[in-house]
Design a protein around this motif. Sequence first.
Motif, PDB file in Angstrom:
ATOM      1  N   MET A 124       6.820  -9.300  13.505  1.00  0.00           N
ATOM      2  CA  MET A 124       7.869  -8.321  13.192  1.00  0.00           C
ATOM      3  C   MET A 124       7.871  -7.245  14.260  1.00  0.00           C
ATOM      4  SD  MET A 124       7.771  -7.910   9.093  1.00  0.00           S
ATOM      5  CE  MET A 124       6.001  -7.769   8.983  1.00  0.00           C
ATOM      6  N   ILE A 125       8.823  -7.299  15.151  1.00  0.00           N
ATOM      7  CA  ILE A 125       8.838  -6.451  16.338  1.00  0.00           C
ATOM      8  C   ILE A 125       9.063  -4.977  15.989  1.00  0.00           C
ATOM      9  CG2 ILE A 125      11.288  -6.970  16.761  1.00  0.00           C
ATOM     10  CD1 ILE A 125       8.647  -6.398  19.492  1.00  0.00           C
ATOM     11  N   ASN A 126       9.654  -4.687  14.822  1.00  0.00           N
ATOM     12  CA  ASN A 126       9.917  -3.285  14.483  1.00  0.00           C
ATOM     13  C   ASN A 126       8.817  -2.661  13.625  1.00  0.00           C
ATOM     14  OD1 ASN A 126      10.466  -4.805  12.318  1.00  0.00           O
ATOM     15  ND2 ASN A 126      12.428  -3.864  11.796  1.00  0.00           N
ATOM     16  N   ASP A 127       7.682  -3.359  13.503  1.00  0.00           N
ATOM     17  CA  ASP A 127       6.571  -2.849  12.706  1.00  0.00           C
ATOM     18  C   ASP A 127       5.714  -1.906  13.549  1.00  0.00           C
ATOM     19  OD1 ASP A 127       5.596  -2.819  10.225  1.00  0.00           O
ATOM     20  OD2 ASP A 127       4.690  -4.816  10.270  1.00  0.00           O
ATOM     21  N   GLU A 128       5.123  -0.900  12.913  1.00  0.00           N
ATOM     22  CA  GLU A 128       4.327   0.106  13.620  1.00  0.00           C
ATOM     23  C   GLU A 128       2.847  -0.042  13.282  1.00  0.00           C
ATOM     24  OE1 GLU A 128       5.519   3.051  15.281  1.00  0.00           O
ATOM     25  OE2 GLU A 128       7.562   2.249  15.236  1.00  0.00           O
ATOM     26  N   PRO A 129       1.970   0.226  14.241  1.00  0.00           N
ATOM     27  CA  PRO A 129       0.542   0.263  13.924  1.00  0.00           C
ATOM     28  C   PRO A 129       0.271   1.398  12.935  1.00  0.00           C
ATOM     29  CG  PRO A 129       0.903   0.343  16.301  1.00  0.00           C
ATOM     30  CD  PRO A 129       2.237   0.542  15.654  1.00  0.00           C
ATOM     31  N   ARG A 130      -0.665   1.193  12.057  1.00  0.00           N
ATOM     32  CA  ARG A 130      -1.004   2.280  11.131  1.00  0.00           C
ATOM     33  C   ARG A 130      -2.388   2.077  10.535  1.00  0.00           C
ATOM     34  NH1 ARG A 130       2.937  -0.809   8.736  1.00  0.00           N
ATOM     35  NH2 ARG A 130       2.391  -1.825   6.781  1.00  0.00           N
ATOM     36  N   ILE A 131      -2.975   3.204  10.153  1.00  0.00           N
ATOM     37  CA  ILE A 131      -4.249   3.167   9.439  1.00  0.00           C
ATOM     38  C   ILE A 131      -3.973   2.780   7.988  1.00  0.00           C
ATOM     39  CG2 ILE A 131      -6.114   4.624   8.519  1.00  0.00           C
ATOM     40  CD1 ILE A 131      -6.554   4.169  11.439  1.00  0.00           C
ATOM     41  N   ILE A 132      -4.750   1.855   7.468  1.00  0.00           N
ATOM     42  CA  ILE A 132      -4.644   1.480   6.060  1.00  0.00           C
ATOM     43  C   ILE A 132      -5.967   1.811   5.372  1.00  0.00           C
ATOM     44  CG2 ILE A 132      -4.388  -0.441   4.425  1.00  0.00           C
ATOM     45  CD1 ILE A 132      -2.523  -1.777   6.417  1.00  0.00           C
ATOM     46  N   GLU A 133      -5.862   2.633   4.341  1.00  0.00           N
ATOM     47  CA  GLU A 133      -7.047   3.000   3.545  1.00  0.00           C
ATOM     48  C   GLU A 133      -7.314   1.898   2.527  1.00  0.00           C
ATOM     49  OE1 GLU A 133      -8.822   6.155   2.733  1.00  0.00           O
ATOM     50  OE2 GLU A 133      -8.022   7.344   4.411  1.00  0.00           O
ATOM     51  N   LEU A 134      -8.542   1.530   2.381  1.00  0.00           N
ATOM     52  CA  LEU A 134      -8.908   0.479   1.431  1.00  0.00           C
ATOM     53  C   LEU A 134      -9.492   1.107   0.163  1.00  0.00           C
ATOM     54  CD1 LEU A 134     -10.604  -1.873   4.025  1.00  0.00           C
ATOM     55  CD2 LEU A 134      -8.329  -2.126   3.001  1.00  0.00           C
ATOM     56  N   PRO A 135      -9.492   0.360  -0.939  1.00  0.00           N
ATOM     57  CA  PRO A 135     -10.114   0.870  -2.154  1.00  0.00           C
ATOM     58  C   PRO A 135     -11.579   1.202  -1.880  1.00  0.00           C
ATOM     59  CG  PRO A 135      -8.920  -1.171  -2.591  1.00  0.00           C
ATOM     60  CD  PRO A 135      -8.937  -0.997  -1.101  1.00  0.00           C
ATOM     61  N   LYS A 136     -12.047   2.238  -2.534  1.00  0.00           N
ATOM     62  CA  LYS A 136     -13.436   2.677  -2.333  1.00  0.00           C
ATOM     63  C   LYS A 136     -14.031   2.875  -3.716  1.00  0.00           C
ATOM     64  CE  LYS A 136     -15.186   6.694  -0.079  1.00  0.00           C
ATOM     65  NZ  LYS A 136     -14.742   7.779   0.786  1.00  0.00           N
ATOM     66  N   ILE A 137     -14.953   2.029  -4.087  1.00  0.00           N
ATOM     67  CA  ILE A 137     -15.587   2.129  -5.396  1.00  0.00           C
ATOM     68  C   ILE A 137     -16.909   2.865  -5.194  1.00  0.00           C
ATOM     69  CG2 ILE A 137     -16.284   0.885  -7.475  1.00  0.00           C
ATOM     70  CD1 ILE A 137     -13.410   0.204  -6.634  1.00  0.00           C
ATOM     71  N   LEU A 138     -16.889   4.166  -5.543  1.00  0.00           N
ATOM     72  CA  LEU A 138     -18.090   4.981  -5.333  1.00  0.00           C
ATOM     73  C   LEU A 138     -19.110   4.665  -6.410  1.00  0.00           C
ATOM     74  CD1 LEU A 138     -16.404   8.405  -4.481  1.00  0.00           C
ATOM     75  CD2 LEU A 138     -17.288   6.661  -2.913  1.00  0.00           C
ATOM     76  N   ASP A 139     -20.351   4.561  -5.998  1.00  0.00           N
ATOM     77  CA  ASP A 139     -21.407   4.186  -6.944  1.00  0.00           C
ATOM     78  C   ASP A 139     -22.725   4.749  -6.418  1.00  0.00           C
ATOM     79  OD1 ASP A 139     -23.459   2.589  -8.332  1.00  0.00           O
ATOM     80  OD2 ASP A 139     -21.800   1.280  -8.928  1.00  0.00           O
TER      81      ASP A 139
END
Length: 142
Positions: free
Chosen positions: A1-16
């Motif tokens: 997809m040529i019109n897509d932009e790079p980006r940071i993706i946050e992932l789920p974080k299960i704190l324990d």
Amino acid sequence: MINDEPRIIELPKILDDRGNLSFFENSKQIPFDIKRTYWIYDVPGGEIRGEHAFKTSTEFIIALSGSFDVILSDGENEMKFSLNRSYYGIYVPNLYWRRIENYSTNSLSLIVSSIPYDEQDYIRDFNSFKRIRNETKAKYGL
Ligand code: TYD
């Protein structure tokens, strides 16, 4: 997809108290179907990896351990993403020139890709990359 932009993706974080946990599932947290996983490790100080672009492959890159910088170029402008936590990563669309550098000692980068390994998908020359990117944008009227 040529019109897509790079980006940071946050992932789920299960704190324990016993230790934290993060995850991603196929097509859920990241915007493509995962076809391949690889990792880069034991990088000697000062080395650069991944200096090329992909015609079709999109990727998601995480610093599972340690830190490094992902430098992306659209052919005109460079963007730098410093990765140093295991609960987020950078989404890299196809047709971005990239390099990974400034690896810390013992860093571990995990990379998932939208296609199986295919040398034909690599663009290893920057000028060819710019030409292919411009041709592709023109084809889609962008
Ligand atoms: P490459 O992606 O060219 O690494 P870099 O851009 O950092 O130099 O990969 C190096 C070699 O590893 C390549 O010649 C083929 C092999 N390789 C695979 O066999 N499968 C893979 O999924 C990847 C990423 C590389």
